[in-house]
Scaffold this active site. Structure first.
Site, short mmCIF file in Angstrom:
data_model
loop_
_atom_site.label_atom_id
_atom_site.label_comp_id
_atom_site.label_asym_id
_atom_site.label_seq_id
_atom_site.Cartn_x
_atom_site.Cartn_y
_atom_site.Cartn_z
N ASP A 52 26.32 -17.29 -13.44
CA ASP A 52 26.85 -18.33 -14.32
C ASP A 52 25.89 -19.52 -14.44
OD1 ASP A 52 29.28 -17.27 -15.18
OD2 ASP A 52 30.33 -17.89 -13.37
N TYR A 118 24.99 -12.72 -1.53
CA TYR A 118 25.00 -14.08 -2.07
C TYR A 118 25.00 -15.06 -0.89
CZ TYR A 118 26.25 -12.44 -6.77
OH TYR A 118 26.24 -11.84 -8.00
#
Lengths: 278, 278
Positions: A52, A118
Site C-alpha cells: 500500500d 514482513y
C-alpha cells in the site's frame, strides 16, 4: 528467453503504493518505466506483494522475461539504478534494485513464492520525532513486550484470520492462512535518530522522559497474508502492549472472525516487506 | 507585551527552506500560519537562521511579541503542534514546537544570539540506503576521520572564511567569522537504519562490504556563519577524508579566500541546525 528476478528496496513515503495506476507515482510504474527505457520497448513486471501507499520494502521481488542477448543480467541493477536515481536527491533514488538473478523457466515472483516476512517498526518513545514519522509507527506510551509476545504466540499457526482483514482487497475464497512465526525484538541503538548533539551530556529541557526511547521490530513470517493482515495484527498487539486488551482476546478474534474483535489497523509507514521466500 | 522565544524542530525534506515565500511551503510560513490561526490575527516571527531547502533543525529559534492575556505561554507549544500536525502523517507534523519561553523586553531570536551549533550528518557506508537519503549525506568510501580532524583544527578560530561562502546569500561587509570548535564523532549504532531483519544472522547477497557502516557527525560551533559556510567546510573535510586533498590545503583556502581553493558544497539534507546559544 531469460526469466529474471529483481530484488527491490524502496522508501514508500513518496509512492502511491506498488501497483501501477494512471496519474500516480507508484513503485511498479517507476521500475517498469526505467526498465522500458533500458530495454527499448514496453516492459511489464510481476511483483510479489502489492504494498500500500507509504509501505516500505527491503526485499520486494518482481519477475519478468527477457530475450537472450542484450544487457547481461548482472548489469541490470546498476543500469536501472542509474535511471531510477536520475534527478533524485543526491543521485539516490527512493527505489533501488538490489539484485537481478536468472531463474528457471516458468518461475513467477508471486506464484512461486513459499512465503514472506514482513517487519513492522515502532518507535516507542515519550517524545515524537519529526524525523521518525515516515519510517515508524510512533507509540508514545511504554509497550509491554512480554504481553505482546503472549498474544503473538496465539496467532502463530494455521488459523482463519477473517477478523484480521480489511475490506477493499482482492476478494478471498478462504481467509485461512498460516503464520510461521512472530518475533518481537527491541533495539535501543536503532532509536538513536537525529537528536541534539550534546543530548545526554548537558541538561536539556525535554528530559522529563518517563521511559527510554527504543525501536520495536515485529517480524511476521507466513505463507500468505490477507489484505492489511500484518497491520491489523500489529494494531492488535499494540493494544495488548498498552494494556487496552488482554493477550487472550486475540483468540476470541480468531474464533469470531469478526473485524471488530481485532484491534486497529496500524499505519502503513511502519510496515516493511522484508524478504520473500522461494 | 510578552516577548516569546520558540524552539523548533523540523524535517526539512518537505520544505522549500525556512524563509517565507509565495507559492512555496516553507517552515517560517507554516509556523506563522498556525500561529496566526491560534492568535486570531496575522502574526510574523523572526527566525535565527534562514535554513535552505532540505536542511533540518533540532533547535531552530524564532521570537515574536504577544500582548498579555490570551493563551498562556506554556500552552503555546501543544496548541501550535495540534495545528501543525492536522492532516499530517499519523498526526505528527514535520515541524514541531519544542518549547516556548518568555524572554526579556528587546530580545530578538537572531540579533540576541551569541552563536550556533550546526551538526552535519554523513552516512558512511559502502551501500547506499533508500531510507537514509533525506537525512544524511551518503558517502560510499571509507572516510579517514583523523585526517578530517587535522584539517578541521586549522579552521577553528577567527579567520577570513571568504573561500567558504557561496554567492547568492546576503552580501557581507566582512567575511571574517569565528569558529569556536569542530568535533567529528562516529556512531556505529546510529547507522543501524532499516535493514533486513535477519541481516548478520543469515548469509545475504550483499555481504561484500569493504567496511562497516557508520554515521559520522560533524558538529561546528561558531559565532556566525556565511552563506553555505558549514556545507562548504564539510565538503572540504570530506575531500580530505577521501584522500583527495591534504589536511593542510584548508590553510591555503583561508589565505587565498578563493572559493575554488575550498571543496565542494555538501548537500543540504545532511545539515541540522542543532542549537542556538543565547
Amino acid at each position: 528467453m531469460r526469466t529474471i528476478l529483481l530484488k527491490i528496496a524502496y522508501d514508500g513515503s513518496g509512492f502511491s503504493g506498488w501497483q501501477r495506476q494512471p496519474n500516480a507515482r507508484t513503485v511498479c510504474g517507476t521500475v517498469e518505466d526505467a526498465l522500458s527505457e533500458l530495454i527499448g520497448r514496453e516492459m511489464r513486471i510481476d511483483g510479489t506483494s502489492r504494498t500500500d501507499a507509504g509501505v516500505h520494502a527491503l526485499g520486494q521481488c518482481a519477475s519478468f522475461r527477457l530475450e537472450d542477448g542484450g544487457i547481461p543480467t548482472g548489469r541490470i541493477p546498476a543500469a536501472l539504478n542509474a535511471l531510477l536515481a536520475r534527478d533524485r536527491l543526491e543521485g539516490i533514488g527512493d527505489v533501488r534494485i538490489l539484485s537481478a538473478d536468472e531463474m528457471p523457466e516458468g518461475f513467477h515472483a508471486r506464484y512461486s513464492s513459499r512465503g514472506k516476512r514482513y517487519v513492522y517498526r515502532i518507535f516507542n518513545s515519550p517524545d515524537k520525532s519529526v524525523f521518525r514519522r515516515r519510517l515508524f509507527y510512533q507509540v508514545g506510551e511504554e509497550l509491554d513486550l512480554e504481553a505482546m509476545r503472549s498474544a503473538a504466540a496465539l496467532l502463530v499457526g494455521e488459523h482463519d484470520f477473517g477478523a484480521f482483514m480489511s475490506s477493499g482487497g482482492t476478494p478471498q475464497e478462504s481467509t485461512v492462512r498460516e503464520i510461521y512465526s512472530i518475533r518481537i525484538e527491541e533495539d535501543r541503538a536503532f532509536a538513536e535518530a537525529p537528536a541534539p548533539f550534546d543530548a545526554g551530556r548537558t541538561a536539556h529541557g525535554e528530559e522529563t522522559e518517563s521511559f527510554a526511547p527504543r525501536s520495536v521490530a515485529i517480524a511476521v513470517e507466513g505463507g500468505g497474508f490477507l489484505y492489511n493482515m500484518v497491520r491489523i495484527i500489529v494494531g492488535t498487539l499494540v493494544e495488548v502492549g498498552l494494556g487496552k486488551r488482554d493477550p487472550e482476546s486475540v483468540s476470541l478474534a480468531l474464533s469470531s472472525r469478526l473485524r471488530k474483535d481485532a484491534g486497529h489497523t496500524a499505519p502503513p509507514q511502519g510496515l516493511y516487506l522484508d524478504e520473500v521466500f522461494y
